[in-house]
Design a protein around this motif. Structure first.
Motif, PDB file in Angstrom:
ATOM      1  N   ASN A 151       5.150   4.754   6.860  1.00 16.63           N
ATOM      2  CA  ASN A 151       6.227   4.032   7.547  1.00 16.63           C
ATOM      3  C   ASN A 151       7.574   4.700   7.321  1.00 16.63           C
ATOM      4  OD1 ASN A 151       4.766   2.062   8.892  1.00 16.63           O
ATOM      5  ND2 ASN A 151       4.764   0.706   7.123  1.00 16.63           N
ATOM      6  N   LEU A 152       7.834   5.146   6.113  1.00 20.32           N
ATOM      7  CA  LEU A 152       9.103   5.829   5.845  1.00 20.32           C
ATOM      8  C   LEU A 152       9.202   7.125   6.646  1.00 20.32           C
ATOM      9  CD1 LEU A 152       9.455   5.210   2.009  1.00 20.32           C
ATOM     10  CD2 LEU A 152      10.883   4.258   3.839  1.00 20.32           C
ATOM     11  N   GLY A 177       4.689   1.102  16.295  1.00 23.13           N
ATOM     12  CA  GLY A 177       3.716   1.627  15.336  1.00 23.13           C
ATOM     13  C   GLY A 177       4.034   1.188  13.920  1.00 23.13           C
ATOM     14  N   VAL A 178       5.304   1.221  13.547  1.00 19.50           N
ATOM     15  CA  VAL A 178       5.720   0.748  12.225  1.00 19.50           C
ATOM     16  C   VAL A 178       5.435  -0.751  12.112  1.00 19.50           C
ATOM     17  CG1 VAL A 178       7.681   0.416  10.655  1.00 19.50           C
ATOM     18  CG2 VAL A 178       7.477   2.544  11.961  1.00 19.50           C
ATOM     19  N   GLU A 179       5.778  -1.485  13.158  1.00 18.73           N
ATOM     20  CA  GLU A 179       5.542  -2.933  13.156  1.00 18.73           C
ATOM     21  C   GLU A 179       4.055  -3.232  12.979  1.00 18.73           C
ATOM     22  OE1 GLU A 179       6.487  -6.802  15.968  1.00 18.73           O
ATOM     23  OE2 GLU A 179       6.016  -4.897  16.939  1.00 18.73           O
ATOM     24  N   ASP A 202       0.870  -1.171   0.000  1.00 23.52           N
ATOM     25  CA  ASP A 202       0.000   0.000   0.000  1.00 23.52           C
ATOM     26  C   ASP A 202       0.910   1.225   0.000  1.00 23.52           C
ATOM     27  OD1 ASP A 202      -1.451   2.242   0.850  1.00 23.52           O
ATOM     28  OD2 ASP A 202      -2.721   1.081   2.183  1.00 23.52           O
ATOM     29  N   GLY A 203       0.846   2.010  -1.058  1.00 20.21           N
ATOM     30  CA  GLY A 203       1.727   3.165  -1.204  1.00 20.21           C
ATOM     31  C   GLY A 203       1.605   4.159  -0.060  1.00 20.21           C
ATOM     32  N   ASP A 204       0.380   4.376   0.429  1.00 20.65           N
ATOM     33  CA  ASP A 204       0.192   5.311   1.547  1.00 20.65           C
ATOM     34  C   ASP A 204       0.839   4.775   2.820  1.00 20.65           C
ATOM     35  OD1 ASP A 204      -1.208   7.091  -0.066  1.00 20.65           O
ATOM     36  OD2 ASP A 204      -3.179   6.294   0.522  1.00 20.65           O
ATOM     37  N   ALA A 205       0.642   3.486   3.083  1.00 16.27           N
ATOM     38  CA  ALA A 205       1.242   2.876   4.278  1.00 16.27           C
ATOM     39  C   ALA A 205       2.762   2.921   4.180  1.00 16.27           C
ATOM     40  CB  ALA A 205       0.759   1.433   4.441  1.00 16.27           C
ATOM     41  N   ARG A 206       3.277   2.680   2.987  1.00 18.13           N
ATOM     42  CA  ARG A 206       4.733   2.733   2.781  1.00 18.13           C
ATOM     43  C   ARG A 206       5.270   4.125   3.111  1.00 18.13           C
ATOM     44  NH1 ARG A 206       8.284   3.973  -1.444  1.00 18.13           N
ATOM     45  NH2 ARG A 206      10.132   2.671  -1.469  1.00 18.13           N
TER      46      ARG A 206
END
Length: 109
Positions: free
Chosen positions: A29-30, A69-71, A22-26
């Motif tokens: 996370n970045l 949160g990232v996990e 998912d581009g938004d999730a990526r």
């Protein structure tokens, strides 16, 4: 026995790639990881400056929460996409492998 390269040692498998990202999730996370990177640099400075231990420990806990949160975002994406696809439409072997992977993942927490 596993084949070994000319120099000795085990042959490593190439890392698996995500099947759906998912581009938004990526991007979220970045951004989180960049903030975490800054927090860790701040921790280094706190130690260099001999800051009070409870302040450093509080900052460490903040980094741990941010990493969780990232996990959580990654686990959610893996369950919704990779795992769901393998369990719904994968072969029996793929389904069993995914169940082993999920069990191992949860056991490490």
């Amino acid at each position: 026995p596993r084949p070994t390269p000319a120099g000795g040692g085990d042959v490593k498998k190439p890392p698996k790639k995500a099947t759906h990202v998912d581009g938004d999730a990526r991007q979220r996370n970045l951004a989180r990881l960049r903030r975490i990177e800054g927090q860790v640099r701040g921790l280094q400075k706190m130690i260099e400056d001999e800051r009070w231990c409870p302040d450093i420990i509080a900052q460490i806990r903040s980094v741990e929460v941010a990493l969780r949160g990232v996990e959580a975002e990654l686990v959610k994406g893996h369950l919704l996409h990779c795992a769901a696809t393998a369990l719904k439409s994968g072969t029996d072997d793929e389904q069993q492998e995914m169940l082993r992977e999920l069990t191992d993942l949860l056991a490490r927490r």
